[in-house]
Scaffold this motif. Structure first.
Motif, mmCIF file in Angstrom:
data_model
loop_
_atom_site.group_PDB
_atom_site.id
_atom_site.type_symbol
_atom_site.label_atom_id
_atom_site.label_comp_id
_atom_site.label_asym_id
_atom_site.label_seq_id
_atom_site.Cartn_x
_atom_site.Cartn_y
_atom_site.Cartn_z
ATOM 1 N N ALA A 34 0.827 -1.205 0.000
ATOM 2 C CA ALA A 34 0.000 0.000 0.000
ATOM 3 C C ALA A 34 0.863 1.257 0.000
ATOM 4 C CB ALA A 34 -0.937 0.001 1.203
ATOM 5 N N THR A 35 1.941 1.244 0.758
ATOM 6 C CA THR A 35 2.841 2.392 0.794
ATOM 7 C C THR A 35 3.476 2.616 -0.571
ATOM 8 O OG1 THR A 35 3.285 2.075 3.150
ATOM 9 C CG2 THR A 35 4.903 3.349 1.897
ATOM 10 N N MET A 36 3.932 1.535 -1.197
ATOM 11 C CA MET A 36 4.528 1.645 -2.528
ATOM 12 C C MET A 36 3.517 2.172 -3.541
ATOM 13 S SD MET A 36 6.692 -1.851 -2.857
ATOM 14 C CE MET A 36 8.390 -1.930 -2.338
ATOM 15 N N LEU A 37 2.298 1.657 -3.478
ATOM 16 C CA LEU A 37 1.263 2.085 -4.419
ATOM 17 C C LEU A 37 0.926 3.558 -4.212
ATOM 18 C CD1 LEU A 37 -1.042 -1.050 -4.194
ATOM 19 C CD2 LEU A 37 0.438 -0.415 -6.139
ATOM 20 N N ALA A 38 0.830 3.983 -2.961
ATOM 21 C CA ALA A 38 0.520 5.378 -2.668
ATOM 22 C C ALA A 38 1.623 6.311 -3.161
ATOM 23 C CB ALA A 38 0.303 5.558 -1.166
ATOM 24 N N ASP A 39 2.858 5.809 -3.168
ATOM 25 C CA ASP A 39 4.010 6.594 -3.632
ATOM 26 C C ASP A 39 4.256 6.438 -5.134
ATOM 27 O OD1 ASP A 39 4.434 7.435 -1.039
ATOM 28 O OD2 ASP A 39 6.022 5.976 -0.629
ATOM 29 N N ASP A 40 3.381 5.719 -5.834
ATOM 30 C CA ASP A 40 3.570 5.429 -7.265
ATOM 31 C C ASP A 40 4.935 4.807 -7.529
ATOM 32 O OD1 ASP A 40 1.044 6.290 -8.166
ATOM 33 O OD2 ASP A 40 1.708 8.377 -8.180
ATOM 34 N N ASP A 41 5.342 3.929 -6.636
ATOM 35 C CA ASP A 41 6.651 3.270 -6.732
ATOM 36 C C ASP A 41 6.535 2.042 -7.635
ATOM 37 O OD1 ASP A 41 9.043 1.907 -6.352
ATOM 38 O OD2 ASP A 41 9.028 2.156 -4.171
ATOM 39 N N PRO A 42 7.238 2.044 -8.773
ATOM 40 C CA PRO A 42 7.148 0.900 -9.682
ATOM 41 C C PRO A 42 7.692 -0.396 -9.082
ATOM 42 C CG PRO A 42 8.786 2.481 -10.468
ATOM 43 C CD PRO A 42 8.090 3.103 -9.297
ATOM 44 N N GLU A 43 8.414 -0.311 -7.965
ATOM 45 C CA GLU A 43 8.897 -1.511 -7.285
ATOM 46 C C GLU A 43 7.739 -2.336 -6.719
ATOM 47 O OE1 GLU A 43 12.047 -2.901 -7.044
ATOM 48 O OE2 GLU A 43 12.414 -1.409 -8.607
ATOM 49 N N ALA A 44 6.531 -1.769 -6.725
ATOM 50 C CA ALA A 44 5.349 -2.522 -6.292
ATOM 51 C C ALA A 44 5.185 -3.767 -7.163
ATOM 52 C CB ALA A 44 4.098 -1.650 -6.365
ATOM 53 N N GLN A 45 5.548 -3.647 -8.444
ATOM 54 C CA GLN A 45 5.463 -4.815 -9.329
ATOM 55 C C GLN A 45 6.425 -5.903 -8.874
ATOM 56 O OE1 GLN A 45 5.980 -3.320 -13.359
ATOM 57 N NE2 GLN A 45 3.778 -3.542 -13.655
ATOM 58 N N SER A 46 7.631 -5.525 -8.496
ATOM 59 C CA SER A 46 8.616 -6.511 -8.026
ATOM 60 C C SER A 46 8.134 -7.186 -6.757
ATOM 61 C CB SER A 46 9.968 -5.841 -7.770
ATOM 62 O OG SER A 46 10.495 -5.327 -8.958
ATOM 63 N N LEU A 47 7.606 -6.392 -5.827
ATOM 64 C CA LEU A 47 7.110 -6.959 -4.574
ATOM 65 C C LEU A 47 5.983 -7.947 -4.855
ATOM 66 C CD1 LEU A 47 7.145 -6.986 -1.461
ATOM 67 C CD2 LEU A 47 5.458 -5.147 -1.544
ATOM 68 N N LEU A 48 5.098 -7.584 -5.755
ATOM 69 C CA LEU A 48 3.979 -8.468 -6.088
ATOM 70 C C LEU A 48 4.483 -9.764 -6.722
ATOM 71 C CD1 LEU A 48 0.923 -8.178 -5.712
ATOM 72 C CD2 LEU A 48 0.779 -7.594 -8.108
ATOM 73 N N ARG A 49 5.483 -9.667 -7.593
ATOM 74 C CA ARG A 49 6.053 -10.881 -8.204
ATOM 75 C C ARG A 49 6.715 -11.759 -7.142
ATOM 76 N NH1 ARG A 49 7.497 -7.569 -12.460
ATOM 77 N NH2 ARG A 49 9.539 -7.175 -11.577
ATOM 78 N N GLN A 50 7.494 -11.145 -6.257
ATOM 79 C CA GLN A 50 8.220 -11.911 -5.238
ATOM 80 C C GLN A 50 7.281 -12.578 -4.242
ATOM 81 O OE1 GLN A 50 10.728 -8.914 -3.536
ATOM 82 N NE2 GLN A 50 12.191 -8.962 -5.226
ATOM 83 N N GLU A 51 6.218 -11.900 -3.886
ATOM 84 C CA GLU A 51 5.313 -12.388 -2.841
ATOM 85 C C GLU A 51 3.978 -12.865 -3.397
ATOM 86 O OE1 GLU A 51 6.435 -12.791 0.078
ATOM 87 O OE2 GLU A 51 8.216 -11.527 0.036
ATOM 88 N N GLY A 52 3.907 -13.062 -4.695
ATOM 89 C CA GLY A 52 2.652 -13.425 -5.334
ATOM 90 C C GLY A 52 2.026 -14.702 -4.807
ATOM 91 N N THR A 53 2.845 -15.707 -4.549
ATOM 92 C CA THR A 53 2.310 -16.986 -4.069
ATOM 93 C C THR A 53 1.636 -16.811 -2.713
ATOM 94 O OG1 THR A 53 4.020 -18.170 -5.275
ATOM 95 C CG2 THR A 53 2.904 -19.373 -3.519
ATOM 96 N N ALA A 54 2.289 -16.096 -1.802
ATOM 97 C CA ALA A 54 1.719 -15.879 -0.466
ATOM 98 C C ALA A 54 0.454 -15.036 -0.549
ATOM 99 C CB ALA A 54 2.744 -15.212 0.450
ATOM 100 N N LEU A 55 0.494 -13.992 -1.371
ATOM 101 C CA LEU A 55 -0.685 -13.139 -1.500
ATOM 102 C C LEU A 55 -1.853 -13.875 -2.138
ATOM 103 C CD1 LEU A 55 0.921 -9.749 -2.524
ATOM 104 C CD2 LEU A 55 -0.370 -10.236 -0.445
#
Length: 98
Positions: A34-55
């Motif tokens: 949520a913090t990354m998304l609020a900051d328009d941080d493109p690293e949100a995509q990396s976080l989603l890829r890395q943690e996709g299975t858990a999410l």
């Protein structure tokens, strides 16, 4: 023995089950996202890829699919709205710096 549909993530994938999964560890992950998304941080995509299975396990296929789709389109406003709409407010609005 668990019922087959609950084990498969089917109809037993309701708010109580999702909330339980988030309480078990996805809350912090969703706050970071949520913090990354609020900051328009493109690293949100990396976080989603890395943690996709858990999410996906915690949120279910449908909710995770909507979230991943919005992040993949760089529609961070929609993705943030989705995260904030999750049960138990697991990802509160990030603090706005003063």
């Amino acid at each position: 023995m668990p019922e087959p549909e609950a084990a498969a993530g089917g109809p037993g994938d309701g708010p109580a089950e999702i909330a339980g999964g988030m309480e078990a560890g996805c809350g912090e992950l969703l706050r970071r996202l949520a913090t990354m998304l609020a900051d328009d941080d493109p690293e949100a995509q990396s976080l989603l890829r890395q943690e996709g299975t858990a999410l996906q396990a915690a949120l279910g296929r449908d909710a995770y699919g909507r979230l991943a789709g919005a992040v993949g389109r760089f529609d961070f406003d929609e993705a943030l709205e989705l995260v904030r709409s999750l049960p138990l407010h697991a990802a509160p609005e990030p603090a706005v710096p003063a």
